[in-house]
Scaffold this motif. Structure first.
Motif, PDB file in Angstrom:
ATOM      1  N   GLY A 140       0.944  -1.267  -0.140  1.00 46.84           N
ATOM      2  CA  GLY A 140       0.042   0.021  -0.023  1.00 46.84           C
ATOM      3  C   GLY A 140       0.759   1.393   0.125  1.00 46.84           C
ATOM      4  O   GLY A 140       2.099   1.192   0.132  1.00 46.84           O
ATOM      5  N   LEU A 141       0.368   2.375  -0.154  1.00 47.80           N
ATOM      6  CA  LEU A 141       0.903   3.538  -0.226  1.00 47.80           C
ATOM      7  C   LEU A 141       0.871   4.408   1.097  1.00 47.80           C
ATOM      8  O   LEU A 141      -0.370   4.525   1.644  1.00 47.80           O
ATOM      9  N   GLY A 142       1.791   4.938   1.680  1.00 47.41           N
ATOM     10  CA  GLY A 142       1.807   5.554   2.920  1.00 47.41           C
ATOM     11  C   GLY A 142       1.339   7.051   2.745  1.00 47.41           C
ATOM     12  O   GLY A 142       1.301   7.635   1.591  1.00 47.41           O
ATOM     13  N   ALA A 143       1.284   7.637   3.570  1.00 48.82           N
ATOM     14  CA  ALA A 143       0.791   9.252   3.767  1.00 48.82           C
ATOM     15  C   ALA A 143       1.882   9.983   2.977  1.00 48.82           C
ATOM     16  O   ALA A 143       1.351  10.808   2.173  1.00 48.82           O
ATOM     17  N   CYS A 211       5.220   6.639 -17.081  1.00 46.66           N
ATOM     18  CA  CYS A 211       4.906   5.957 -15.890  1.00 46.66           C
ATOM     19  C   CYS A 211       3.493   5.150 -15.863  1.00 46.66           C
ATOM     20  O   CYS A 211       2.503   5.741 -16.657  1.00 46.66           O
ATOM     21  N   CYS A 212       3.464   4.282 -15.085  1.00 50.18           N
ATOM     22  CA  CYS A 212       2.377   3.617 -14.630  1.00 50.18           C
ATOM     23  C   CYS A 212       1.553   3.012 -16.067  1.00 50.18           C
ATOM     24  O   CYS A 212       0.239   2.972 -15.949  1.00 50.18           O
ATOM     25  N   ALA A 213       2.104   2.633 -16.994  1.00 49.98           N
ATOM     26  CA  ALA A 213       1.581   1.831 -18.060  1.00 49.98           C
ATOM     27  C   ALA A 213       1.070   0.090 -17.683  1.00 49.98           C
ATOM     28  O   ALA A 213       0.443  -0.328 -18.387  1.00 49.98           O
ATOM     29  N   GLY A 214       1.711  -0.104 -16.504  1.00 46.53           N
ATOM     30  CA  GLY A 214       1.632  -1.316 -15.995  1.00 46.53           C
ATOM     31  C   GLY A 214       2.530  -2.411 -16.487  1.00 46.53           C
ATOM     32  O   GLY A 214       2.304  -3.501 -15.910  1.00 46.53           O
ATOM     33  N   ALA A 215       3.405  -2.157 -17.119  1.00 43.70           N
ATOM     34  CA  ALA A 215       4.616  -3.072 -17.440  1.00 43.70           C
ATOM     35  C   ALA A 215       5.868  -2.698 -17.122  1.00 43.70           C
ATOM     36  O   ALA A 215       6.152  -1.673 -17.035  1.00 43.70           O
ATOM     37  N   ALA A 216       6.748  -3.439 -16.846  1.00 42.79           N
ATOM     38  CA  ALA A 216       8.130  -3.125 -16.372  1.00 42.79           C
ATOM     39  C   ALA A 216       8.673  -2.790 -17.727  1.00 42.79           C
ATOM     40  O   ALA A 216       8.577  -3.211 -18.684  1.00 42.79           O
ATOM     41  N   ARG A 217       9.779  -1.897 -17.325  1.00 47.36           N
ATOM     42  CA  ARG A 217      10.370  -1.432 -18.284  1.00 47.36           C
ATOM     43  C   ARG A 217      11.874  -0.743 -17.980  1.00 47.36           C
ATOM     44  O   ARG A 217      12.103  -0.691 -16.635  1.00 47.36           O
ATOM     45  N   ASP A 237      -1.360  -4.055  -5.484  1.00 43.88           N
ATOM     46  CA  ASP A 237      -1.855  -4.385  -4.171  1.00 43.88           C
ATOM     47  C   ASP A 237      -2.456  -5.938  -4.402  1.00 43.88           C
ATOM     48  O   ASP A 237      -2.450  -6.416  -5.349  1.00 43.88           O
ATOM     49  N   ASP A 238      -3.031  -6.471  -3.212  1.00 40.50           N
ATOM     50  CA  ASP A 238      -3.545  -7.659  -3.230  1.00 40.50           C
ATOM     51  C   ASP A 238      -4.764  -7.933  -4.285  1.00 40.50           C
ATOM     52  O   ASP A 238      -5.001  -9.115  -4.659  1.00 40.50           O
ATOM     53  N   GLN A 239      -5.243  -7.105  -4.744  1.00 34.47           N
ATOM     54  CA  GLN A 239      -6.472  -6.964  -5.527  1.00 34.47           C
ATOM     55  C   GLN A 239      -6.056  -6.839  -6.991  1.00 34.47           C
ATOM     56  O   GLN A 239      -6.910  -7.058  -7.865  1.00 34.47           O
ATOM     57  N   GLY A 240      -4.601  -6.570  -7.181  1.00 37.40           N
ATOM     58  CA  GLY A 240      -4.145  -6.448  -8.409  1.00 37.40           C
ATOM     59  C   GLY A 240      -4.332  -5.108  -9.153  1.00 37.40           C
ATOM     60  O   GLY A 240      -3.938  -4.875 -10.177  1.00 37.40           O
ATOM     61  N   ASP A 241      -4.636  -4.028  -8.198  1.00 39.15           N
ATOM     62  CA  ASP A 241      -4.808  -2.591  -8.462  1.00 39.15           C
ATOM     63  C   ASP A 241      -3.279  -1.983  -8.592  1.00 39.15           C
ATOM     64  O   ASP A 241      -2.517  -2.350  -7.594  1.00 39.15           O
ATOM     65  N   LEU A 242      -2.906  -1.216  -9.682  1.00 35.79           N
ATOM     66  CA  LEU A 242      -1.895  -0.591  -9.545  1.00 35.79           C
ATOM     67  C   LEU A 242      -1.883   0.384  -8.474  1.00 35.79           C
ATOM     68  O   LEU A 242      -2.367   1.371  -8.495  1.00 35.79           O
TER      69      LEU A 242
END
Length: 587
Positions: A140-143, A211-217, A237-242
């Motif tokens: 998860g992301l912190g504050a 950024c954040c296209a969902g693929a490693a680069r 996360d555990d639900q698969g969300d980026l």
């Protein structure tokens, strides 16, 4: 000088043009190969970073679950949830500090009431910027935009949940321990916000733009005379969300300079070789056509009326094949260099993975003295060992030997070690741990690799426990009176061969001052220059000679004895030794 209207001149011009064309083609080929190698190096670095980050995440998730579970069962947590209790709070602080010292991680622990109110924040970080935040398991992301890995464990009083204990750590800070060659690590959030552990060059923005296209680069760029390689790995996360992208920046200037020097040297050597070949060609053509010139001159003189002239005996040689062989040697040398560079990259990645498997902390219990060592026969070995404390306080001790050598077996060993630790957190019975690991290894084992293994779960207080032998060498139990005997539990099949196999465990007990020596077959199968094996009898005598010696001296003494027996003979197999001695209560 060559006459262009002569046969020798025409041949020289044609061959020279052909050699110059070959030179240009080989230079272009070398440049193309260098570009391909850089791309493959970046791909290998990205794959290695992904695998290492996945391993670190899985291992730290198991670590956080164990810490959260241990704290949730402490009476001090109940006291803190029940009201302000300075003594209980101090006790929790000491426990968290001890966990930080033991793991080397910047742990943060938050105690939440059953309504989500923050009761206490302990350690190096905290979960949630405000009261009422809900902590979840996993990433998860912190504050502050930091990427945190958390484990949540409910606090129970009977069947009633009175609160929660949340153990978390900064994944970027944790990864710095394993990615020590990186100039900077950080996180790019989905909104484009960048958080790094150190300053980054301006060219780093090329990574954030995609950024954040969902693929490693991976992105390579240069700035101020330096060369950098930036890697971005999506984190979900555990639900698969980026959630964000984990980024790593590495200064590869030295490597790029080496490749440039190698390429330039090869190009210069190639040009020099071609120039030398041209010079030799001129000489060969002159020598080869000398008999023809002599014949022509003889014919001219005969036409002028001279009939008494004769040709001196001459020898001619065909140097064309030598030229072809020279070019082939140059090409073979270039190909061999490319293979060596690729192999060096693969071996470096495998060594990093294998080093992460070898434990360095042997101080797991005041009632047990432990020490282990692994001497690989090649750069990447097939053996590994591990030891760790289970949730019920028992000490897990294992040693394993993967079939084969090289990159594949090293990665297979890393996978097995991770699965064994994970299953040790899920099961308490040794046979269940081994069975679950075997089933997982059988799944997708396209290389048909297998692992021999010996696993023991020992209670430090009593020296008793369970063990499972999966086709591995039978350990020695060494008594204080300098006697050694084999521990002979049922011998099960190796791991990775057949799934759903009913593994048979056995009871094991170590009396005070006794030492259990677990080893791989590199010990008793060590060879001397005559090809003679060390053998079980010599191995038993060598182990028994140390009696009550502490495990470190025992392991080092045996390694010294093996070296003396081998007498300079090359090591044929990996040698791995793991010794466990039960101490007196006042030790």
């Amino acid at each position: 000088m060559l006459k262009t209207n002569s046969l020798r001149g025409h041949v020289a011009l044609i061959v020279s043009a052909a050699l110059l064309s070959v030179t240009a083609i080989m230079l272009l080929y070398a440049e193309g190969r260098a570009t391909l190698l850089r791309d493959r190096h970046a791909a290998d670095q990205l794959a290695s970073a992904q695998e290492l980050l996945t391993t670190v995440t899985d291992l730290d998730a198991a670590l956080l679950r164990r810490i959260a579970s241990d704290l949730a069962n402490q009476p001090a947590v109940d006291a803190v949830l029940g009201g302000t209790d300075p003594a209980a709070m101090a006790e929790l602080q000491d426990m968290v500090a001890a966990a930080v010292d033991a793991t080397g991680a910047a742990l943060g622990v938050t105690v939440l009431a059953d309504d989500g109110t923050v009761v206490a924040r302990l350690g190096m970080a905290a979960v949630g910027p405000a009261e009422g935040d809900v902590a979840v398991n996993g990433l998860g992301l912190g504050a502050a935009g930091d990427l945190r890995l958390a484990a949540v464990e409910p606090v129970r009083q009977g069947n009633r949940v009175t609160g929660q204990v949340v153990a978390s750590l900064d994944l970027v800070d944790r990864a710095r321990r394993f990615l020590r060659g990186a100039s900077a690590l950080g996180v790019i959030s989905v909104d484009g916000t960048v958080r790094t552990t150190g300053p980054v060059p301006e060219g780093f923005s090329t990574l954030t733009d995609g950024c954040c296209a969902g693929a490693a680069r991976s992105v390579g760029f240069g700035e101020d005379g330096r060369r950098y390689l930036a890697l971005a790995i999506p984190m979900r996360d555990d639900q698969g969300d980026l959630l964000a992208e984990f980024v790593s920046l590495r200064d590869v200037t030295a490597s790029s300079q080496r490749h440039f020097i190698y390429g330039s040297t090869a190009a210069v050597m190639l040009i020099l070789a071609i120039m030398l070949t041209l010079g030799l060609l001129m000489h060969v053509l002159r020598v080869s056509f000398r008999p023809l010139g002599a014949v022509v001159r003889l014919l001219q003189q005969m036409a002028e009326g001279a009939t008494t002239l004769t040709l001196k005996p001459m020898q001619t040689s065909d140097e064309i094949q030598a030229l072809i062989d020279t070019v082939e040697r140059v090409r073979a040398g270039q190909e061999a260099r490319d293979r060596l560079l690729k192999l060096d990259t693969q071996l470096a990645a495998a060594r990093n993975v294998q080093q992460s498997l070898v434990p360095s902390d042997f101080d797991l219990s005041p009632r047990l003295s432990l020490f282990g060592a692994m001497i690989p026969a090649e750069e990447v070995g097939g053996d590994f060992f591990d030891l760790f404390e289970m949730q019920d306080g028992r000490i897990a001790i294992l040693i394993a030997d993967v079939s084969g050598k090289g990159i594949g077996p090293a990665l297979f060993a890393a996978r097995a070690a991770m699965m064994l630790r994970a299953n040790a957190g899920r099961y308490t019975d040794a046979a269940d741990i081994v069975s679950a690991t075997n089933d997982a290894l059988c799944d997708g084992n396209t290389e048909d690799l297998f692992i021999s293994m010996f696993l023991a779960l020992l209670d430090p207080a009593t020296g008793q426990g369970q063990c499972v032998n999966c086709g591995h060498c039978q350990p020695f139990l060494i008594t204080p009176d300098h006697k050694a005997r084999h521990v002979t539990p049922p011998n099960n099949i190796v791991l990775g061969a057949f799934d759903d196999y009913p593994f048979q465990p056995a009871e094991i007990a170590i009396a005070r001052d006794e030492t259990l020596l677990i080893y791989s077959d590199g010990f008793d199968e060590a060879q001397n220059p005559a090809g003679e094996l060390l053998g079980d009898a010599r191995a038993s005598d060598m182990a028994a000679a140390f009696g009550r010696t502490d495990p470190q001296a025992l392991v080092e003494g045996i390694l010294s004895g093996i070296a003396g027996f081998s007498d300079g003979a090359s090591q044929a197999d990996d040698i791995t030794l793991l010794a466990v001695q039960r101490l007196q209560p006042d030790t």
